[in-house]
Scaffold this motif. Structure first.
Motif, PDB file in Angstrom:
ATOM      1  N   ARG A 295       0.839  -1.204   0.000  1.00 27.10           N
ATOM      2  CA  ARG A 295       0.000   0.000   0.000  1.00 27.10           C
ATOM      3  C   ARG A 295       0.875   1.254   0.000  1.00 27.10           C
ATOM      4  NH1 ARG A 295      -2.404   3.649   3.773  1.00 27.10           N
ATOM      5  NH2 ARG A 295      -4.389   4.457   2.945  1.00 27.10           N
ATOM      6  N   GLU A 296       1.884   1.261   0.829  1.00 26.00           N
ATOM      7  CA  GLU A 296       2.756   2.435   0.910  1.00 26.00           C
ATOM      8  C   GLU A 296       3.507   2.673  -0.401  1.00 26.00           C
ATOM      9  OE1 GLU A 296       5.160   1.538   4.295  1.00 26.00           O
ATOM     10  OE2 GLU A 296       3.663   2.263   5.750  1.00 26.00           O
ATOM     11  N   ALA A 297       3.772   1.593  -1.151  1.00 23.47           N
ATOM     12  CA  ALA A 297       4.464   1.719  -2.437  1.00 23.47           C
ATOM     13  C   ALA A 297       3.521   2.122  -3.562  1.00 23.47           C
ATOM     14  CB  ALA A 297       5.149   0.400  -2.792  1.00 23.47           C
ATOM     15  N   GLY A 298       2.228   2.171  -3.269  1.00 23.68           N
ATOM     16  CA  GLY A 298       1.258   2.576  -4.273  1.00 23.68           C
ATOM     17  C   GLY A 298       0.983   1.522  -5.330  1.00 23.68           C
ATOM     18  N   LEU A 299       1.165   0.239  -5.000  1.00 28.10           N
ATOM     19  CA  LEU A 299       0.921  -0.825  -5.969  1.00 28.10           C
ATOM     20  C   LEU A 299      -0.568  -0.982  -6.244  1.00 28.10           C
ATOM     21  CD1 LEU A 299       3.388  -3.643  -4.806  1.00 28.10           C
ATOM     22  CD2 LEU A 299       3.757  -1.807  -6.468  1.00 28.10           C
ATOM     23  N   LYS A 300      -0.881  -1.358  -7.475  1.00 28.21           N
ATOM     24  CA  LYS A 300      -2.260  -1.682  -7.836  1.00 28.21           C
ATOM     25  C   LYS A 300      -2.550  -3.114  -7.393  1.00 28.21           C
ATOM     26  CE  LYS A 300      -3.879  -0.398 -11.836  1.00 28.21           C
ATOM     27  NZ  LYS A 300      -4.137  -0.341 -13.301  1.00 28.21           N
ATOM     28  N   LEU A 301      -3.409  -3.253  -6.384  1.00 24.11           N
ATOM     29  CA  LEU A 301      -3.737  -4.568  -5.837  1.00 24.11           C
ATOM     30  C   LEU A 301      -5.084  -5.046  -6.358  1.00 24.11           C
ATOM     31  CD1 LEU A 301      -1.516  -3.660  -3.797  1.00 24.11           C
ATOM     32  CD2 LEU A 301      -2.823  -4.834  -2.029  1.00 24.11           C
ATOM     33  N   GLY A 302      -5.145  -6.321  -6.665  1.00 21.13           N
ATOM     34  CA  GLY A 302      -6.424  -6.939  -6.957  1.00 21.13           C
ATOM     35  C   GLY A 302      -7.175  -7.254  -5.672  1.00 21.13           C
ATOM     36  N   TRP A 303      -8.388  -7.776  -5.832  1.00 21.62           N
ATOM     37  CA  TRP A 303      -9.249  -8.057  -4.675  1.00 21.62           C
ATOM     38  C   TRP A 303      -9.863  -9.436  -4.834  1.00 21.62           C
ATOM     39  CZ3 TRP A 303     -14.046  -9.448  -3.091  1.00 21.62           C
ATOM     40  CH2 TRP A 303     -14.422  -9.113  -1.790  1.00 21.62           C
ATOM     41  N   GLY A 304      -9.570 -10.319  -3.872  1.00 24.84           N
ATOM     42  CA  GLY A 304     -10.140 -11.663  -3.884  1.00 24.84           C
ATOM     43  C   GLY A 304     -10.283 -12.169  -2.467  1.00 24.84           C
ATOM     44  N   THR A 305     -11.063 -13.218  -2.302  1.00 26.80           N
ATOM     45  CA  THR A 305     -11.354 -13.721  -0.957  1.00 26.80           C
ATOM     46  C   THR A 305     -10.934 -15.169  -0.739  1.00 26.80           C
ATOM     47  OG1 THR A 305     -13.562 -14.569  -1.499  1.00 26.80           O
ATOM     48  CG2 THR A 305     -13.398 -12.233  -0.888  1.00 26.80           C
TER      49      THR A 305
END
Length: 393
Positions: A295-305
Protein backbone atom coordinates in the motif's frame (compact mmCIF):
# COMPACT_ATOMS: atom_id res chain seq x y z
CA UNK A 1 -35.48 1.21 -20.62
CA UNK A 2 -34.77 1.58 -16.90
CA UNK A 3 -33.81 4.80 -15.16
CA UNK A 4 -31.99 4.64 -11.83
CA UNK A 5 -33.21 7.97 -10.48
CA UNK A 6 -31.16 10.20 -8.19
CA UNK A 7 -28.41 7.66 -7.51
CA UNK A 8 -25.45 8.62 -5.38
CA UNK A 9 -22.36 7.78 -7.44
CA UNK A 10 -18.63 7.86 -6.76
CA UNK A 11 -16.50 10.04 -9.07
CA UNK A 12 -13.58 7.60 -8.72
CA UNK A 13 -15.74 4.83 -10.21
CA UNK A 14 -17.63 6.88 -12.81
CA UNK A 15 -16.34 8.00 -16.22
CA UNK A 16 -17.61 10.84 -18.38
CA UNK A 17 -19.75 12.56 -15.76
CA UNK A 18 -19.09 15.28 -13.23
CA UNK A 19 -20.98 15.14 -9.96
CA UNK A 20 -22.03 12.81 -7.20
CA UNK A 21 -25.74 12.36 -8.02
CA UNK A 22 -27.11 11.15 -11.33
CA UNK A 23 -29.80 9.38 -13.29
CA UNK A 24 -28.37 6.24 -14.89
CA UNK A 25 -30.25 5.20 -18.02
CA UNK A 26 -30.06 1.49 -18.89
CA UNK A 27 -31.30 -0.16 -22.07
CA UNK A 28 -30.31 -3.21 -24.07
CA UNK A 29 -28.09 -4.41 -21.26
CA UNK A 30 -25.86 -1.33 -21.48
CA UNK A 31 -25.48 2.00 -19.75
CA UNK A 32 -26.94 4.40 -22.31
CA UNK A 33 -26.72 7.72 -20.47
CA UNK A 34 -25.54 9.27 -17.23
CA UNK A 35 -27.55 12.46 -16.70
CA UNK A 36 -27.96 15.01 -13.93
CA UNK A 37 -30.14 13.73 -11.10
CA UNK A 38 -33.92 13.80 -11.74
CA UNK A 39 -33.56 14.88 -15.37
CA UNK A 40 -34.05 11.64 -17.32
CA UNK A 41 -37.52 11.00 -18.72
CA UNK A 42 -39.31 7.86 -19.85
CA UNK A 43 -38.91 4.19 -19.10
CA UNK A 44 -39.27 2.36 -15.81
CA UNK A 45 -38.03 4.58 -12.99
CA UNK A 46 -36.38 3.09 -9.91
CA UNK A 47 -35.80 5.58 -7.11
CA UNK A 48 -32.23 5.35 -5.82
CA UNK A 49 -32.49 8.22 -3.32
CA UNK A 50 -30.31 7.42 -0.30
CA UNK A 51 -28.53 4.64 -2.16
CA UNK A 52 -25.00 4.46 -3.55
CA UNK A 53 -24.70 2.85 -6.99
CA UNK A 54 -21.33 1.42 -7.95
CA UNK A 55 -20.08 -0.91 -10.67
CA UNK A 56 -20.83 -4.54 -9.93
CA UNK A 57 -18.25 -5.99 -7.56
CA UNK A 58 -15.65 -8.30 -9.09
CA UNK A 59 -14.49 -11.25 -7.00
CA UNK A 60 -10.99 -11.99 -8.21
CA UNK A 61 -10.33 -15.34 -6.52
CA UNK A 62 -12.85 -17.93 -5.34
CA UNK A 63 -13.77 -21.60 -5.65
CA UNK A 64 -17.42 -22.18 -6.47
CA UNK A 65 -16.89 -25.94 -6.22
CA UNK A 66 -15.93 -25.64 -2.53
CA UNK A 67 -18.09 -24.63 0.41
CA UNK A 68 -15.80 -24.91 3.41
CA UNK A 69 -16.82 -28.38 4.52
CA UNK A 70 -14.32 -31.08 5.47
CA UNK A 71 -12.17 -31.84 2.43
CA UNK A 72 -12.56 -35.58 2.95
CA UNK A 73 -16.35 -35.24 3.02
CA UNK A 74 -16.30 -32.95 0.00
CA UNK A 75 -14.19 -35.37 -2.04
CA UNK A 76 -16.91 -38.03 -1.97
CA UNK A 77 -19.74 -35.76 -3.14
CA UNK A 78 -20.86 -36.75 -6.67
CA UNK A 79 -20.20 -34.31 -9.50
CA UNK A 80 -23.92 -33.85 -10.25
CA UNK A 81 -24.52 -32.62 -6.71
CA UNK A 82 -21.43 -30.43 -6.76
CA UNK A 83 -22.54 -28.87 -10.03
CA UNK A 84 -25.89 -27.82 -8.59
CA UNK A 85 -24.20 -26.51 -5.44
CA UNK A 86 -21.71 -24.61 -7.61
CA UNK A 87 -24.56 -22.79 -9.35
CA UNK A 88 -26.23 -22.01 -6.04
CA UNK A 89 -23.01 -20.52 -4.64
CA UNK A 90 -22.52 -18.48 -7.82
CA UNK A 91 -26.00 -17.05 -7.33
CA UNK A 92 -25.23 -16.33 -3.66
CA UNK A 93 -22.37 -14.13 -4.86
CA UNK A 94 -24.55 -12.37 -7.41
CA UNK A 95 -27.21 -11.55 -4.82
CA UNK A 96 -24.57 -9.73 -2.77
CA UNK A 97 -23.46 -7.56 -5.69
CA UNK A 98 -20.69 -9.66 -7.29
CA UNK A 99 -21.57 -9.55 -10.99
CA UNK A 100 -18.26 -11.09 -12.07
CA UNK A 101 -16.29 -13.84 -10.32
CA UNK A 102 -13.06 -15.56 -11.26
CA UNK A 103 -13.01 -19.20 -10.25
CA UNK A 104 -9.49 -20.53 -9.72
CA UNK A 105 -9.84 -24.25 -9.31
CA UNK A 106 -12.40 -27.02 -9.10
CA UNK A 107 -12.80 -30.74 -9.44
CA UNK A 108 -13.25 -32.12 -12.96
CA UNK A 109 -13.76 -28.72 -14.63
CA UNK A 110 -17.22 -28.25 -13.17
CA UNK A 111 -17.15 -24.45 -13.21
CA UNK A 112 -16.29 -24.28 -16.92
CA UNK A 113 -19.69 -25.85 -17.64
CA UNK A 114 -21.46 -23.54 -15.16
CA UNK A 115 -19.83 -20.53 -16.84
CA UNK A 116 -21.01 -21.73 -20.25
CA UNK A 117 -24.59 -22.22 -19.03
CA UNK A 118 -24.63 -18.68 -17.61
CA UNK A 119 -23.11 -17.20 -20.78
CA UNK A 120 -25.74 -18.93 -22.92
CA UNK A 121 -28.58 -17.61 -20.75
CA UNK A 122 -29.69 -21.03 -19.50
CA UNK A 123 -29.44 -19.89 -15.88
CA UNK A 124 -28.92 -16.60 -14.04
CA UNK A 125 -25.58 -16.03 -12.41
CA UNK A 126 -22.55 -13.75 -12.37
CA UNK A 127 -20.07 -13.84 -15.20
CA UNK A 128 -17.72 -16.70 -14.28
CA UNK A 129 -14.12 -16.61 -15.48
CA UNK A 130 -13.16 -20.22 -14.87
CA UNK A 131 -9.85 -22.04 -15.03
CA UNK A 132 -11.22 -25.52 -14.32
CA UNK A 133 -8.63 -27.90 -12.93
CA UNK A 134 -5.42 -26.49 -11.47
CA UNK A 135 -2.14 -27.49 -13.11
CA UNK A 136 0.36 -28.60 -10.46
CA UNK A 137 3.69 -30.35 -10.22
CA UNK A 138 3.56 -33.72 -8.53
CA UNK A 139 3.54 -32.58 -4.91
CA UNK A 140 3.19 -34.24 -1.51
CA UNK A 141 -0.41 -33.83 -0.39
CA UNK A 142 -2.01 -33.27 -3.80
CA UNK A 143 -4.21 -36.30 -3.21
CA UNK A 144 -5.81 -34.42 -0.28
CA UNK A 145 -7.87 -32.48 -2.85
CA UNK A 146 -9.16 -35.39 -4.91
CA UNK A 147 -9.39 -34.58 -8.62
CA UNK A 148 -8.71 -30.83 -8.39
CA UNK A 149 -5.19 -31.01 -9.85
CA UNK A 150 -3.89 -31.94 -13.29
CA UNK A 151 -0.26 -32.89 -12.61
CA UNK A 152 2.58 -31.92 -14.94
CA UNK A 153 6.33 -32.35 -14.48
CA UNK A 154 8.20 -30.96 -17.48
CA UNK A 155 7.91 -28.05 -19.91
CA UNK A 156 6.28 -30.35 -22.47
CA UNK A 157 3.75 -31.61 -19.94
CA UNK A 158 2.87 -28.04 -18.95
CA UNK A 159 2.36 -27.12 -22.58
CA UNK A 160 0.04 -30.10 -23.01
CA UNK A 161 -1.87 -29.36 -19.79
CA UNK A 162 -2.45 -25.72 -20.79
CA UNK A 163 -3.69 -26.78 -24.21
CA UNK A 164 -6.07 -29.28 -22.60
CA UNK A 165 -7.65 -26.64 -20.35
CA UNK A 166 -7.95 -24.32 -23.32
CA UNK A 167 -9.63 -27.11 -25.28
CA UNK A 168 -12.15 -27.58 -22.47
CA UNK A 169 -13.10 -23.90 -22.47
CA UNK A 170 -11.05 -22.38 -19.64
CA UNK A 171 -10.80 -18.57 -19.64
CA UNK A 172 -7.77 -18.56 -17.29
CA UNK A 173 -4.93 -20.96 -16.57
CA UNK A 174 -4.16 -21.63 -12.89
CA UNK A 175 -0.83 -23.10 -11.80
CA UNK A 176 0.58 -24.05 -8.42
CA UNK A 177 3.86 -22.20 -7.92
CA UNK A 178 4.62 -22.74 -4.22
CA UNK A 179 3.35 -24.92 -1.42
CA UNK A 180 -0.14 -24.26 -0.05
CA UNK A 181 -1.44 -23.62 3.45
CA UNK A 182 -4.29 -26.10 2.96
CA UNK A 183 -2.08 -28.85 1.54
CA UNK A 184 -0.93 -31.02 4.49
CA UNK A 185 2.31 -31.98 2.74
CA UNK A 186 3.40 -28.52 1.59
CA UNK A 187 5.49 -25.62 2.86
CA UNK A 188 3.70 -22.36 1.87
CA UNK A 189 6.76 -20.30 0.86
CA UNK A 190 8.68 -23.04 -0.95
CA UNK A 191 8.70 -23.08 -4.78
CA UNK A 192 7.46 -26.37 -6.27
CA UNK A 193 7.77 -25.56 -9.99
CA UNK A 194 10.88 -25.01 -12.12
CA UNK A 195 11.12 -21.70 -13.90
CA UNK A 196 11.40 -23.33 -17.32
CA UNK A 197 8.16 -25.23 -16.60
CA UNK A 198 6.36 -22.03 -15.63
CA UNK A 199 7.75 -20.23 -18.68
CA UNK A 200 6.50 -23.03 -20.93
CA UNK A 201 3.05 -22.75 -19.40
CA UNK A 202 2.99 -18.97 -19.85
CA UNK A 203 4.15 -19.28 -23.45
CA UNK A 204 1.51 -21.89 -24.26
CA UNK A 205 -1.21 -19.80 -22.63
CA UNK A 206 -0.12 -16.63 -24.44
CA UNK A 207 -0.30 -18.51 -27.74
CA UNK A 208 -4.06 -18.98 -27.24
CA UNK A 209 -4.60 -15.59 -25.51
CA UNK A 210 -5.23 -16.98 -22.04
CA UNK A 211 -3.87 -15.16 -18.97
CA UNK A 212 -2.10 -17.12 -16.23
CA UNK A 213 -2.71 -17.05 -12.48
CA UNK A 214 -0.21 -18.69 -10.14
CA UNK A 215 -0.76 -19.77 -6.54
CA UNK A 216 2.29 -18.31 -4.84
CA UNK A 217 3.06 -17.47 -1.21
CA UNK A 218 6.86 -17.07 -1.14
CA UNK A 219 9.41 -14.50 -2.30
CA UNK A 220 11.31 -16.73 -4.74
CA UNK A 221 8.09 -17.87 -6.38
CA UNK A 222 6.76 -14.32 -6.66
CA UNK A 223 9.93 -13.17 -8.41
CA UNK A 224 9.74 -16.15 -10.76
CA UNK A 225 6.16 -15.20 -11.63
CA UNK A 226 7.13 -11.62 -12.45
CA UNK A 227 10.09 -12.74 -14.59
CA UNK A 228 7.95 -15.17 -16.62
CA UNK A 229 5.07 -12.76 -17.26
CA UNK A 230 2.38 -14.31 -15.09
CA UNK A 231 -0.66 -12.02 -15.01
CA UNK A 232 -1.78 -12.51 -11.40
CA UNK A 233 0.10 -13.81 -8.39
CA UNK A 234 -2.46 -15.32 -6.05
CA UNK A 235 -2.02 -14.59 -2.32
CA UNK A 236 1.51 -13.09 -2.59
CA UNK A 237 1.75 -13.56 1.15
CA UNK A 238 5.50 -13.50 1.86
CA UNK A 239 7.34 -10.60 0.23
CA UNK A 240 10.67 -8.81 0.63
CA UNK A 241 11.67 -5.36 -0.60
CA UNK A 242 12.79 -6.75 -3.95
CA UNK A 243 9.33 -8.23 -4.56
CA UNK A 244 7.79 -4.80 -4.00
CA UNK A 245 10.30 -3.19 -6.37
CA UNK A 246 9.68 -5.80 -9.06
CA UNK A 247 5.91 -5.37 -8.83
CA UNK A 248 6.40 -1.61 -9.04
CA UNK A 249 8.53 -1.94 -12.17
CA UNK A 250 6.13 -4.07 -14.22
CA UNK A 251 2.76 -3.46 -15.83
CA UNK A 252 2.25 -7.12 -16.73
CA UNK A 253 2.05 -8.85 -13.33
CA UNK A 254 -0.22 -7.96 -10.41
CA UNK A 255 -0.79 -9.40 -6.98
CA UNK A 256 -4.19 -10.81 -6.06
CA UNK A 257 -4.13 -10.94 -2.25
CA UNK A 258 -6.69 -13.00 -0.35
CA UNK A 259 -5.96 -11.59 3.09
CA UNK A 260 -9.06 -12.80 4.89
CA UNK A 261 -8.23 -16.48 4.42
CA UNK A 262 -5.41 -16.64 6.97
CA UNK A 263 -7.33 -14.47 9.42
CA UNK A 264 -10.36 -16.75 9.08
CA UNK A 265 -8.26 -19.86 9.73
CA UNK A 266 -7.15 -18.27 13.00
CA UNK A 267 -10.52 -16.83 14.03
CA UNK A 268 -12.41 -20.05 13.32
CA UNK A 269 -9.51 -22.35 14.18
CA UNK A 270 -11.57 -24.72 16.30
CA UNK A 271 -13.34 -25.87 13.13
CA UNK A 272 -10.23 -26.02 10.94
CA UNK A 273 -7.67 -28.78 10.34
CA UNK A 274 -4.68 -28.33 12.61
CA UNK A 275 -2.23 -27.74 9.76
CA UNK A 276 -4.35 -24.82 8.48
CA UNK A 277 -4.02 -23.06 11.83
CA UNK A 278 -0.33 -23.86 12.34
CA UNK A 279 0.68 -22.51 8.91
CA UNK A 280 -1.58 -19.45 9.15
CA UNK A 281 -0.08 -18.61 12.53
CA UNK A 282 3.43 -18.67 11.05
CA UNK A 283 2.80 -16.36 8.11
CA UNK A 284 -0.11 -14.02 8.98
CA UNK A 285 2.21 -11.39 10.49
CA UNK A 286 4.46 -11.43 7.43
CA UNK A 287 1.39 -11.14 5.21
CA UNK A 288 0.25 -8.02 7.05
CA UNK A 289 3.69 -6.38 6.85
CA UNK A 290 3.92 -7.09 3.13
CA UNK A 291 0.48 -5.69 2.35
CA UNK A 292 1.18 -2.52 4.32
CA UNK A 293 4.41 -2.13 2.32
CA UNK A 294 2.50 -2.71 -0.93
CA UNK A 295 0.00 0.00 0.00
CA UNK A 296 2.76 2.43 0.91
CA UNK A 297 4.46 1.72 -2.44
CA UNK A 298 1.26 2.58 -4.27
CA UNK A 299 0.92 -0.83 -5.97
CA UNK A 300 -2.26 -1.68 -7.84
CA UNK A 301 -3.74 -4.57 -5.84
CA UNK A 302 -6.42 -6.94 -6.96
CA UNK A 303 -9.25 -8.06 -4.67
CA UNK A 304 -10.14 -11.66 -3.88
CA UNK A 305 -11.35 -13.72 -0.96
CA UNK A 306 -10.54 -17.39 -1.72
CA UNK A 307 -14.23 -18.00 -0.95
CA UNK A 308 -14.99 -21.68 -0.60
CA UNK A 309 -12.09 -22.56 1.66
CA UNK A 310 -14.05 -21.81 4.83
CA UNK A 311 -17.74 -22.13 5.61
CA UNK A 312 -20.06 -19.24 4.78
CA UNK A 313 -17.51 -17.39 2.65
CA UNK A 314 -19.41 -17.23 -0.65
CA UNK A 315 -21.00 -13.82 -1.12
CA UNK A 316 -19.57 -12.81 2.24
CA UNK A 317 -16.72 -10.68 0.97
CA UNK A 318 -17.29 -8.20 3.79
CA UNK A 319 -14.71 -10.19 5.74
CA UNK A 320 -12.03 -9.38 3.16
CA UNK A 321 -13.08 -5.73 3.11
CA UNK A 322 -12.85 -5.61 6.92
CA UNK A 323 -9.35 -7.10 6.95
CA UNK A 324 -8.11 -4.62 4.36
CA UNK A 325 -9.63 -1.64 6.16
CA UNK A 326 -9.07 -2.64 9.79
CA UNK A 327 -5.83 -4.65 9.62
CA UNK A 328 -3.94 -3.12 6.68
CA UNK A 329 -5.16 0.48 6.72
CA UNK A 330 -6.85 0.88 3.35
CA UNK A 331 -9.75 3.32 3.26
CA UNK A 332 -13.17 1.88 2.36
CA UNK A 333 -13.00 3.76 -0.96
CA UNK A 334 -9.61 2.25 -1.79
CA UNK A 335 -10.99 -1.25 -1.28
CA UNK A 336 -14.03 -0.53 -3.47
CA UNK A 337 -11.70 0.64 -6.23
CA UNK A 338 -9.71 -2.60 -5.86
CA UNK A 339 -12.87 -4.73 -6.08
CA UNK A 340 -14.19 -2.95 -9.19
CA UNK A 341 -11.95 -0.74 -11.32
CA UNK A 342 -8.61 -2.36 -10.47
CA UNK A 343 -9.92 -5.91 -10.74
CA UNK A 344 -11.44 -5.15 -14.14
CA UNK A 345 -8.12 -3.77 -15.36
CA UNK A 346 -6.07 -6.62 -13.89
CA UNK A 347 -8.44 -9.28 -15.27
CA UNK A 348 -8.47 -7.48 -18.65
CA UNK A 349 -12.22 -6.92 -18.78
CA UNK A 350 -12.23 -3.16 -18.18
CA UNK A 351 -13.60 -2.47 -21.67
CA UNK A 352 -16.88 -3.97 -20.44
CA UNK A 353 -17.13 -3.52 -16.67
CA UNK A 354 -15.38 -2.02 -13.64
CA UNK A 355 -16.64 1.57 -13.88
CA UNK A 356 -19.94 3.29 -14.58
CA UNK A 357 -19.52 4.55 -18.14
CA UNK A 358 -21.78 5.04 -21.14
CA UNK A 359 -21.42 2.00 -23.39
CA UNK A 360 -20.30 -0.41 -20.69
CA UNK A 361 -22.45 -3.29 -19.54
CA UNK A 362 -25.07 -2.40 -16.96
CA UNK A 363 -23.59 -4.59 -14.23
CA UNK A 364 -24.31 -2.49 -11.17
CA UNK A 365 -24.88 -2.80 -7.43
CA UNK A 366 -26.80 -0.42 -5.18
CA UNK A 367 -26.30 -0.17 -1.43
CA UNK A 368 -28.23 1.75 1.21
CA UNK A 369 -25.87 4.25 2.79
CA UNK A 370 -22.29 5.18 1.90
CA UNK A 371 -20.01 2.11 1.63
CA UNK A 372 -17.12 4.33 0.52
CA UNK A 373 -17.17 5.84 4.02
CA UNK A 374 -18.35 2.86 6.09
CA UNK A 375 -17.49 -0.51 4.59
CA UNK A 376 -20.17 -2.22 6.70
CA UNK A 377 -22.76 -0.63 4.38
CA UNK A 378 -21.89 -3.34 1.86
CA UNK A 379 -24.16 -5.57 3.96
CA UNK A 380 -27.10 -3.35 2.94
CA UNK A 381 -27.66 -4.55 -0.63
CA UNK A 382 -30.56 -2.62 -2.16
CA UNK A 383 -30.43 -3.87 -5.77
CA UNK A 384 -28.19 -5.74 -8.19
CA UNK A 385 -28.31 -5.44 -11.98
CA UNK A 386 -26.76 -7.93 -14.38
CA UNK A 387 -26.74 -6.79 -18.00
CA UNK A 388 -29.43 -4.29 -17.11
CA UNK A 389 -31.75 -6.86 -15.54
CA UNK A 390 -32.75 -6.51 -11.91
CA UNK A 391 -31.52 -9.65 -10.15
CA UNK A 392 -34.36 -11.43 -8.38
CA UNK A 393 -33.09 -14.79 -7.18
Amino acid sequence: MIVLRNARILPELTEGFEGTSADIVIDGGLIQEIKPACSAAGGEVLDMTGKTVIPGLIEGHLHLDLCGMSTFEENVQPDAYRTMRCLKLAQDNLRMGYTTVRDLGDRNNITISIAKAIDEGMVMGPDVLACGRIISPTEAGNEFFGDMYAEADSPDEYTKAVRRQYQLGAKWIKIMGTGAVMNPGATPGKPIIYENELQAACDAAAYVDLPVAVHCHGTDGIKMCIRTGVRTVEHSSIMDDECIRMYKATDKTFMMPTMSTLYSFLEFGENMPRHYVEKATRIVGVLREGMIAAREAGLKLGWGTDAGVYEGSHGNGIYEFRVRVNKIGFTPLETLIQATKYNAEILQIDDQVGTIKVGKRANLAAFSGNPDQDIEMLNNVAAVFKDGMLVNL
